[in-house]
Design a protein around this motif. Structure first.
Motif, PDB file in Angstrom:
ATOM      1  N   ILE A  36      42.200  37.875  70.634  1.00  0.00           N
ATOM      2  CA  ILE A  36      42.582  36.734  69.795  1.00  0.00           C
ATOM      3  C   ILE A  36      41.752  36.725  68.515  1.00  0.00           C
ATOM      4  O   ILE A  36      42.262  36.489  67.413  1.00  0.00           O
ATOM      5  N   LEU A  37      40.460  37.024  68.650  1.00  0.00           N
ATOM      6  CA  LEU A  37      39.586  37.056  67.476  1.00  0.00           C
ATOM      7  C   LEU A  37      39.971  38.201  66.534  1.00  0.00           C
ATOM      8  O   LEU A  37      39.882  38.061  65.302  1.00  0.00           O
ATOM      9  N   MET A  38      40.411  39.332  67.095  1.00  0.00           N
ATOM     10  CA  MET A  38      40.877  40.441  66.246  1.00  0.00           C
ATOM     11  C   MET A  38      42.123  40.025  65.472  1.00  0.00           C
ATOM     12  O   MET A  38      42.290  40.397  64.294  1.00  0.00           O
ATOM     13  N   ASN A  42      42.477  39.878  61.437  1.00  0.00           N
ATOM     14  CA  ASN A  42      43.604  40.494  60.727  1.00  0.00           C
ATOM     15  C   ASN A  42      44.326  39.475  59.853  1.00  0.00           C
ATOM     16  O   ASN A  42      44.604  39.726  58.675  1.00  0.00           O
ATOM     17  N   ASN A  43      44.626  38.317  60.406  1.00  0.00           N
ATOM     18  CA  ASN A  43      45.394  37.304  59.671  1.00  0.00           C
ATOM     19  C   ASN A  43      44.612  36.747  58.476  1.00  0.00           C
ATOM     20  O   ASN A  43      45.167  36.584  57.385  1.00  0.00           O
ATOM     21  N   MET A  80      32.581  41.105  71.154  1.00  0.00           N
ATOM     22  CA  MET A  80      32.952  39.788  70.635  1.00  0.00           C
ATOM     23  C   MET A  80      32.022  39.377  69.504  1.00  0.00           C
ATOM     24  O   MET A  80      32.467  38.849  68.469  1.00  0.00           O
ATOM     25  N   GLY A  81      30.733  39.623  69.676  1.00  0.00           N
ATOM     26  CA  GLY A  81      29.774  39.267  68.635  1.00  0.00           C
ATOM     27  C   GLY A  81      30.033  40.016  67.342  1.00  0.00           C
ATOM     28  O   GLY A  81      29.934  39.440  66.252  1.00  0.00           O
ATOM     29  N   LEU A  82      30.396  41.299  67.439  1.00  0.00           N
ATOM     30  CA  LEU A  82      30.670  42.084  66.230  1.00  0.00           C
ATOM     31  C   LEU A  82      31.930  41.593  65.525  1.00  0.00           C
ATOM     32  O   LEU A  82      31.977  41.539  64.292  1.00  0.00           O
ATOM     33  N   ILE A  83      32.948  41.223  66.284  1.00  0.00           N
ATOM     34  CA  ILE A  83      34.181  40.702  65.674  1.00  0.00           C
ATOM     35  C   ILE A  83      33.895  39.402  64.925  1.00  0.00           C
ATOM     36  O   ILE A  83      34.341  39.202  63.791  1.00  0.00           O
ATOM     37  N   VAL A  84      33.140  38.499  65.562  1.00  0.00           N
ATOM     38  CA  VAL A  84      32.783  37.235  64.911  1.00  0.00           C
ATOM     39  C   VAL A  84      31.946  37.510  63.666  1.00  0.00           C
ATOM     40  O   VAL A  84      32.100  36.834  62.633  1.00  0.00           O
TER      41      VAL A  84
END
Length: 293
Positions: A36-38, A42-43, A80-84
């Motif tokens: 969801i975070l990815m 993207n959005n 998750m931490g890297l995506i955030v």
């Protein structure tokens, strides 16, 4: 239909995991949240110039293909931490006064370092990227990044002092100086070796395609993808240099490679690229099955 089909695939993968007796419910929940975070990444940043969910789809497929990563929750938290981190950092694009966004970004990276401390190896490179690609490096944002890195450990340090666990906190950082034998590839098993080859191929494919057709994207998008390419190569090199840290850097490599291969799959429509699409899907499915054994 790409994302619904991929979600069905992920659900089927979860069922197989249960049938095989693997207790990975928390890991799969982390994968779902990270997906969801990815999509948000993207959005928010229009990583693909058409309506597409291919970035999230690529992330899910690559993570399930490297399903040996699901043996631990640590890499899931690090992902998750890297995506955030990226979600916050990209808000600071071309703004040398965006100390708040940079602080939040590096605080998220610091949280990612709690389960996988060696993510801090990327910090010097990320400071360079903050200046060269994000165009937001200044004394203010640099100090904000340092504060962001320190804040989670202020709380952990207070806990360690109160409950007398300072030795554990010290050992956490000492691990940075002892990453394991260098270039000792004998510690890798067949599953890790095949997954590395697969990742190396799709990273090269996505990177070359983007560099060839980057003129069709906006300058901001080019800067972001150049950052992803740089970090992808860095993670692959760190996997080779420190094989004992393979799983952690593989998880991080998936985060930065997913936009690259997603860009290729969504925007290339030649006969050859269509063949590559089916080859990549087949290879991912075969790798998933092999790594489940």
């Amino acid at each position: 239909m790409a994302l619904p089909v991929t979600l069905i695939y992920m659900a089927a993968f979860m069922v197989v995991q249960v049938l095989l007796g693997h207790d990975t419910w928390l890991q799969m929940a982390l994968l779902a949240v990270s997906s969801i975070l990815m999509a948000e990444l993207n959005n928010t940043n229009a990583l693909i110039r058409i309506y597409s969910r291919m970035v999230s789809c690529s992330f899910i497929v690559m993570t399930t293909a490297a399903n040996f990563l699901l043996s631990s929750t640590n890499v899931g938290w690090a992902q998750m931490g890297l995506i955030v981190f990226f979600i916050f950092l990209l808000h600071a694009y071309q703004d040398v006064r965006a100390a708040g966004w940079v602080f939040y970004a590096f605080a998220a990276l610091s949280l990612a370092s709690i389960p996988f401390v060696h993510v801090l190896y990327l910090v010097p490179l990320l400071w360079i990227i903050l200046g060269t690609n994000i165009l937001a490096l200044s004394l203010r944002t640099f100090l904000a990044s340092l504060l962001g890195l320190m804040v989670p450990y202020w709380f952990i340090g207070a806990y360690a002092i109160v409950f007398q666990h300072l030795d554990g906190l010290a050992a956490h950082f000492v691990a940075l100086a002892h990453p394991g034998a260098v270039f000792d590839l004998t510690v890798l098993n067949d599953h890790q070796a095949l997954t590395f080859i697969f990742m190396m191929i799709i990273t090269a494919l996505g990177s070359v395609h983007f560099l060839m057709f980057s003129y069709q994207d906006k300058i901001r998008t080019r800067m972001i993808y150049e950052m992803f390419i740089t970090l992808s190569v860095c993670c692959l090199l760190l996997m080779l240099i420190f094989p004992t840290l393979f799983n952690g850097f593989m998880a991080l490599a998936i985060v930065v490679t997913a936009p690259l291969i997603g860009h290729f799959l969504a925007l290339s429509h030649s006969r050859l690229s269509n063949i590559f699409f089916f080859v990549i899907i087949a290879a991912a499915l075969l790798l998933t099955a092999y790594n489940l054994l």
